[in-house]
Write a protein that holds these residues in place. Structure first.
Motif, PDB file in Angstrom:
ATOM      1  N   ALA A  80      16.279   8.247   7.396  1.00  0.00           N
ATOM      2  CA  ALA A  80      15.832   9.646   7.382  1.00  0.00           C
ATOM      3  C   ALA A  80      14.313   9.778   7.431  1.00  0.00           C
ATOM      4  CB  ALA A  80      16.356  10.336   6.123  1.00  0.00           C
ATOM      5  N   GLU A  81      13.873  10.892   8.016  1.00  0.00           N
ATOM      6  CA  GLU A  81      12.461  11.270   7.973  1.00  0.00           C
ATOM      7  C   GLU A  81      12.075  11.814   6.608  1.00  0.00           C
ATOM      8  OE1 GLU A  81      10.463  13.500  11.281  1.00  0.00           O
ATOM      9  OE2 GLU A  81      12.546  13.833  11.857  1.00  0.00           O
ATOM     10  N   ALA A  82      13.021  12.492   5.954  1.00  0.00           N
ATOM     11  CA  ALA A  82      12.804  13.090   4.640  1.00  0.00           C
ATOM     12  C   ALA A  82      14.169  13.289   4.001  1.00  0.00           C
ATOM     13  CB  ALA A  82      12.065  14.417   4.756  1.00  0.00           C
ATOM     14  N   VAL A  83      14.171  13.431   2.677  1.00  0.00           N
ATOM     15  CA  VAL A  83      15.414  13.635   1.929  1.00  0.00           C
ATOM     16  C   VAL A  83      15.305  14.918   1.126  1.00  0.00           C
ATOM     17  CG1 VAL A  83      16.919  12.726   0.121  1.00  0.00           C
ATOM     18  CG2 VAL A  83      15.871  11.158   1.755  1.00  0.00           C
ATOM     19  N   CYS A  84      16.375  15.731   1.168  1.00  0.00           N
ATOM     20  CA  CYS A  84      16.491  16.911   0.317  1.00  0.00           C
ATOM     21  C   CYS A  84      17.763  16.785  -0.507  1.00  0.00           C
ATOM     22  CB  CYS A  84      16.550  18.188   1.145  1.00  0.00           C
ATOM     23  SG  CYS A  84      14.992  18.642   1.920  1.00  0.00           S
TER      24      CYS A  84
END
Length: 233
Positions: A80-84
């Motif tokens: 992933a590029e980012a995690v939420c």
């Protein structure tokens, strides 16, 4: 590491995720997609959760890729590029994260520098444990041990109020119990409408309300946006 830890998703009378959106926009600048962890949802489906978040993230031009239903959710985190990580029930969230190998995957990927955004339960799981959640233990995780991205405990939705006629413990009393049993650790009361941002090795409070600090042997006290929070690290 890059962390944006939000107390609550929604202020009273506002649309979902509306108040933190400007800060999320700044924090995720340049990100095209996020891996979303929806497992705190209990009374509505993971598909519905993804839809709610995507509706708001459409305003940012960011695609929300939920990890539920994938054969290997941990692999999606690792790419992933980012995690939420969304809010809901912290026990349900942690149980699923442990079962699917997401605790270690998130810890490792965030250590590599990708941004992490969490709200409510999603902020709780960045702590060493989930012992300062407000939620009922509706399911039993393997342990209370969480991702441990920060070395202190967060109590989201922190309230000062003691409703008239209520004879039970206040939130402060509960946190005093926690630090009595865990004397070496700070706990912080993160009020609604506020968030903590960790970037470039520094921790910052964002919001109009102070952060309440708890540690055994010290009377609870408050710090404001702009104050030095390095002691928590």
């Amino acid at each position: 590491m890059k962390l944006l830890l939000i107390s609550n998703s929604t202020n009273a009378g506002e649309p979902y995720l509306k108040y933190p959106l400007p800060e999320i926009r700044r924090f995720l600048d340049g990100v095209r997609s996020v891996a979303f962890v929806p497992y705190a949802a209990v009374t509505f489906s993971y598909d519905e959760y993804r839809r709610r978040v995507q509706e708001r993230f459409d305003e940012l031009g960011i695609r929300v890729d939920s990890v539920h239903g994938l054969a290997d959710p941990a692999a999606a985190i690792r790419e992933a590029e980012a995690v939420c990580v969304g809010g809901g029930n912290t026990f349900a969230l942690l149980k699923a994260m442990q079962r699917l190998g997401l605790v270690g995957a998130i810890r490792d990927r965030v250590a590599q520098g990708i941004p992490y955004v969490g709200w409510s339960a999603g902020s709780n799981v960045t702590c060493p444990t989930i012992c300062t959640t407000n939620d009922m233990p509706i399911v039993e995780p393997e342990s209370f041990e969480a991702v441990g991205l920060v070395p202190f405990q967060i109590n989201p939705h922190y309230l000062d109020a003691n409703p008239q006629g209520h004879a039970g413990e206040t939130r402060e009393q509960r946190l005093l119990e926690y630090i009595e049993a865990n004397p070496g650790r700070y706990a912080v009361g993160l009020r609604e409408g506020c968030m903590l941002r960790y970037t470039d090795g520094g921790l910052q409070l964002i919001g109009d309300r102070p952060l309440r600090i708890f540690r055994k042997g010290i009377a609870p006290y408050e710090v404001n946006a702009g104050d030095d929070l390095s002691f928590l690290l």
